[in-house]
Design an enzyme around this catalytic site. Structure first.
Site, PDB file in Angstrom:
ATOM      1  N   TYR A  49      18.664   8.430  -7.593  1.00  0.00           N
ATOM      2  CA  TYR A  49      17.681   8.981  -6.768  1.00  0.00           C
ATOM      3  C   TYR A  49      17.650  10.643  -6.945  1.00  0.00           C
ATOM      4  CZ  TYR A  49      16.850   4.859  -4.037  1.00  0.00           C
ATOM      5  OH  TYR A  49      16.352   3.396  -3.664  1.00  0.00           O
ATOM      6  N   GLU A 126      16.614   4.167 -15.750  1.00  0.00           N
ATOM      7  CA  GLU A 126      17.225   3.356 -14.825  1.00  0.00           C
ATOM      8  C   GLU A 126      18.048   2.248 -15.336  1.00  0.00           C
ATOM      9  OE1 GLU A 126      14.128   2.808 -12.203  1.00  0.00           O
ATOM     10  OE2 GLU A 126      14.111   4.794 -11.486  1.00  0.00           O
TER      11      GLU A 126
END
Ligand code: RTP
Ligand code: MG
Length: 148
Positions: A49, A126
């Site tokens: 994040y 990711e």
């Protein structure tokens, strides 16, 4: 073929929605190429994040995602990044359309059940953060032999 990173967040795992969510992407026609139930460390959460580091909800976001296990997945298929985002629905479940995952199962912004990569660059980043190379597979479906 395009790949994306999807993750059932702690609320989705706690509410026994893993099977339902996997099923939606399977029935859509995408191929599951990697999956694991795992605990997200604080370090991994902060990396994942990183784009939200300066936002007021960052602390809450990291606490939530590290609070209990997530179900991390890699899915493959044509246009899977954008299509998976449509299937998830908008970030705020209160505004997400019925028929989407967040629209059908979510109530709160901070507990919106699922994460999905938002671009090819995010997907690449990711997937590499959560999966080692040998954990995301490449395989053909033997459609006419034993998948029916
Ligand atoms: P995600 O990254 O989890 O797939 O969600 P997203 O792209 O739809 O939303 P994003 O803008 O990346 O935000 C990441 C997560 O942070 C929480 N959030 N809270 N309180 C707030 O205003 C707020 N805004 C975002 C959400 O849980 C969102 O999924
Ligand atoms: Mg996002």
């Amino acid at each position: 073929m395009e790949r994306t990173f999807l993750m059932v967040k702690p609320d989705g795992v706690q509410r026994n929605l893993v099977g339902e969510i996997v099923s939606r992407f399977e029935r859509k026609g995408f191929q599951l190429v990697g999956a694991k139930l795992m605990h997200v460390s604080r370090e991994l959460a902060e990396q994942h994040y990183a784009e939200h580091k300066e936002r007021p909800f960052f602390g809450e976001l990291v606490s939530f995602i590290t609070s209990s296990p997530v179900f991390a997945m890699v899915w493959e298929g044509e246009d899977v990044i954008a299509t998976a985002r449509k299937m998830m629905g908008t970030t705020n479940p209160a505004e997400a359309a019925p028929g989407t995952i967040r629209g059908d199962y979510g109530v709160e912004m901070s507990r919106n059940i699922i994460h999905g990569s938002d671009s090819p660059e995010s997907a690449k980043r990711e997937i590499a953060l959560f999966f080692s190379e040998d954990e995301a597979l490449t395989y053909d479906k033997a459609v006419n032999q034993w998948v029916y």
